[in-house]
Design an enzyme around this catalytic site. Structure first.
Site, PDB file in Angstrom:
ATOM      1  N   GLY A 129      49.254  24.117  58.292  1.00 11.27           N
ATOM      2  CA  GLY A 129      50.139  23.543  57.281  1.00 11.27           C
ATOM      3  C   GLY A 129      50.554  22.114  57.570  1.00 11.27           C
ATOM      4  O   GLY A 129      51.476  21.592  56.961  1.00 11.27           O
ATOM      5  N   SER A 136      43.239  19.457  56.808  1.00 13.12           N
ATOM      6  CA  SER A 136      42.129  19.183  55.883  1.00 13.12           C
ATOM      7  C   SER A 136      42.234  17.777  55.285  1.00 13.12           C
ATOM      8  O   SER A 136      41.250  17.034  55.260  1.00 13.12           O
ATOM      9  CB  SER A 136      42.033  20.252  54.792  1.00 13.12           C
ATOM     10  OG  SER A 136      43.239  20.380  54.098  1.00 13.12           O
ATOM     11  N   GLU A 182      39.375  18.055  47.407  1.00  9.95           N
ATOM     12  CA  GLU A 182      40.056  19.365  47.449  1.00  9.95           C
ATOM     13  C   GLU A 182      39.834  20.125  46.144  1.00  9.95           C
ATOM     14  O   GLU A 182      39.501  21.306  46.154  1.00  9.95           O
ATOM     15  CB  GLU A 182      41.577  19.189  47.624  1.00  9.95           C
ATOM     16  CG  GLU A 182      42.007  18.671  48.960  1.00  9.95           C
ATOM     17  CD  GLU A 182      41.962  19.724  50.076  1.00  9.95           C
ATOM     18  OE1 GLU A 182      41.870  20.926  49.785  1.00  9.95           O
ATOM     19  OE2 GLU A 182      41.997  19.308  51.242  1.00  9.95           O
ATOM     20  N   ASP A 185      49.464  15.498  50.237  1.00  6.35           N
ATOM     21  CA  ASP A 185      48.957  15.451  51.610  1.00  6.35           C
ATOM     22  C   ASP A 185      48.118  14.204  51.851  1.00  6.35           C
ATOM     23  O   ASP A 185      48.281  13.502  52.849  1.00  6.35           O
ATOM     24  CB  ASP A 185      48.099  16.690  51.905  1.00  6.35           C
ATOM     25  CG  ASP A 185      48.887  17.973  51.754  1.00  6.35           C
ATOM     26  OD1 ASP A 185      50.127  17.900  51.686  1.00  6.35           O
ATOM     27  OD2 ASP A 185      48.261  19.041  51.698  1.00  6.35           O
ATOM     28  N   TYR A 219      48.095  29.912  46.679  1.00  6.95           N
ATOM     29  CA  TYR A 219      48.410  28.563  46.210  1.00  6.95           C
ATOM     30  C   TYR A 219      48.028  28.374  44.738  1.00  6.95           C
ATOM     31  O   TYR A 219      48.840  27.951  43.912  1.00  6.95           O
ATOM     32  CB  TYR A 219      47.700  27.531  47.089  1.00  6.95           C
ATOM     33  CG  TYR A 219      48.090  26.115  46.773  1.00  6.95           C
ATOM     34  CD1 TYR A 219      49.154  25.505  47.421  1.00  6.95           C
ATOM     35  CD2 TYR A 219      47.414  25.388  45.796  1.00  6.95           C
ATOM     36  CE1 TYR A 219      49.526  24.214  47.119  1.00  6.95           C
ATOM     37  CE2 TYR A 219      47.780  24.094  45.488  1.00  6.95           C
ATOM     38  CZ  TYR A 219      48.836  23.509  46.156  1.00  6.95           C
ATOM     39  OH  TYR A 219      49.200  22.231  45.848  1.00  6.95           O
TER      40      TYR A 219
HETATM   41  C1  GLA Z   1      49.770  21.834  50.066  1.00  9.57           C
HETATM   42  C2  GLA Z   1      49.072  20.974  49.010  1.00  9.57           C
HETATM   43  C3  GLA Z   1      50.007  19.869  48.507  1.00  9.57           C
HETATM   44  C4  GLA Z   1      51.362  20.443  48.101  1.00  9.57           C
HETATM   45  C5  GLA Z   1      51.924  21.369  49.167  1.00  9.57           C
HETATM   46  C6  GLA Z   1      53.172  22.077  48.716  1.00  9.57           C
HETATM   47  O1  GLA Z   1      50.023  21.099  51.223  1.00  9.57           O
HETATM   48  O2  GLA Z   1      47.900  20.413  49.529  1.00  9.57           O
HETATM   49  O3  GLA Z   1      49.393  19.189  47.456  1.00  9.57           O
HETATM   50  O4  GLA Z   1      51.274  21.082  46.862  1.00  9.57           O
HETATM   51  O5  GLA Z   1      50.987  22.360  49.561  1.00  9.57           O
HETATM   52  O6  GLA Z   1      54.208  21.171  48.513  1.00  9.57           O
END
Ligand code: GLA
Length: 388
Positions: free
Chosen positions: A126, A130, A162, A174, A224
């Site tokens: 987390g 990636s 992605e 991210d 997700y």
């Molecule tokens: C992942 C996704 C991001 C975002 C977070 C939650 O990291 O890649 O784009 O949505 O989850 O905030």
């Protein structure tokens, strides 16, 4: 040393000296979770934990890649002329996807290359391993082939990788946090307008502790995409009565007045999180600028509670970390960070209480969950770069 090890492995595997070294950071998000695909605000920063790459030119069209963090996958080899997603290629689909995207955008790579990566960023935890490897690849290719592609463009390519290559419907947070990262600054990004602002992270006698559940998950296998679809459905129902383009357009009061349009308990909860979290992020940014750590911490805690009860993405591991952290002396706030479903949480902790904090939270976590967690002090760092 991590870079020396990478250079040595490169030599051992490929039989010649690597020529250059690159680095790309991971990220934490201070607050503003699951808002980036809802037209909302996020508040992340790049961290000093990241991925290093030893690089060497080749004179044919082959790319070979090896990860010292995932040695079981061995050396992955592919041709620049055939860049398709292959589940069997594991982690290397991220760099492969980035190369494919850069080519797709009209750039021509005149030769292949060899890369050994070695990171201190826990994989699948987390902290955006990636996005880090995507932007690392972008940095290498953009630099080696002198393409001069703008950094924000590369960030956008990362999202396309992605979404289209890997198949995760993620937002821009991210890649943006990593690609645009700046030392000691968090980035307040409005994902609707893409306007952003660097905010100094000055925590006085506090530090940010990253707490790893050590529960591995890949976004591609998580709920997700389901959460994202739920928000889209809630938005669609709201749009039957209010003129909005995204959940991020609503204030808390406007949401309350109109939530009857959604008329489904689960969907109301998902949308409520997105709307309230979006506003909380702005309040948290203002509190940080005012050096009001107490308010900042309360908003951080509220974010976790909302991600637990309304968004349902925390799970036992992250809840144990956050809730145990809340009970410790010297803690200003704690919450999960990133997508959830495992991965990492963060806590803002008084410097001289950090050792006790790690011991206490670590003990309770291991007792409750059955395996140990892991703890790191976050240093806020610059984005991808060559290491000279
Ligand atoms: C992942 C996704 C991001 C975002 C977070 C939650 O990291 O890649 O784009 O949505 O989850 O905030």
């Amino acid at each position: 040393m991590i870079t020396e090890d990478a250079k040595q492995k490169f030599n051992e595997l490929f039989g010649y000296e690597s020529q250059r070294l690159f680095f790309s950071p991971g990220r934490i998000n201070l607050i503003g979770e699951h808002t980036d695909y809802n037209g909302g605000n996020v508040f992340p920063c790049a961290i000093s934990l990241g991925i290093y790459a030893a690089y060497g030119d080749r004179d044919d069209n082959t790319v070979r890649m090896y990860s010292m963090n995932l040695p079981d996958q061995g050396t992955v080899e592919f041709s620049l002329d055939d860049l398709h997603f292959d589940k069997a290629d594991g982690w290397s689909n991220y760099p492969k996807g980035m190369i494919a995207e850069i080519i797709n955008q009209g750039h021509k790579l005149s030769h292949g290359f060899d890369v050994v990566v070695n990171g201190n960023l826990p994989d699948g935890a987390g902290l955006s391993s990636s996005a880090s490897i995507e932007l690392l690849t972008a940095e290498i290719v953009n630099d080696v082939f002198s393409f001069g592609i703008d950094q924000q463009e590369l960030v956008n390519y990362g999202k396309l990788v992605e979404n289209n290559f890997i198949g995760v419907n993620s937002g821009i947070m991210d890649q943006f946090a990593i690609g645009m990262g700046k030392k000691d600054k968090a980035i307040l990004l409005d994902t609707n307008s893409m306007k952003f602002e660097y905010v100094p992270v000055e925590l006085g006698n506090h530090v940010i502790v990253i707490m790893n559940t050590k529960k591995h998950r890949e976004l591609a296998d998580s709920k997700y995409n389901e959460r994202r679809a739920e928000c889209e459905e809630a938005l669609k129902r709201l749009q039957t009565g209010v003129k909005i383009d995204s959940l991020g357009d609503l204030s808390e009061a406007e949401f309350d007045e109109n939530s009857y349009l959604i008329n489904d308990e689960t969907l109301i909860k998902r949308a409520r999180h997105a709307v309230f979290e979006n506003q909380r992020t702005l309040l948290a940014k203002a509190a940080l600028i005012d050096s009001d750590l107490e308010t900042f911490g309360k908003l951080v805690n509220a974010s976790h509670v909302s991600l637990h009860y309304d968004y349902d993405v925390t799970g036992k591991e992250l809840d144990t970390l956050a809730e145990t952290a809340w009970e410790q002396p010297g803690v200003v706030g704690a919450r999960m960070t990133g997508a959830g479903f495992g991965g990492c949480a963060i806590a803002i902790v008084e410097k001289d209480k950090v050792d006790d904090f790690i011991k206490n939270v670590g003990d309770t976590y291991e007792k409750t969950i059955g395996h140990p967690g892991e703890f790191y002090i976050a240093e806020i760092s610059d984005g991808p770069r060559e290491i000279k």
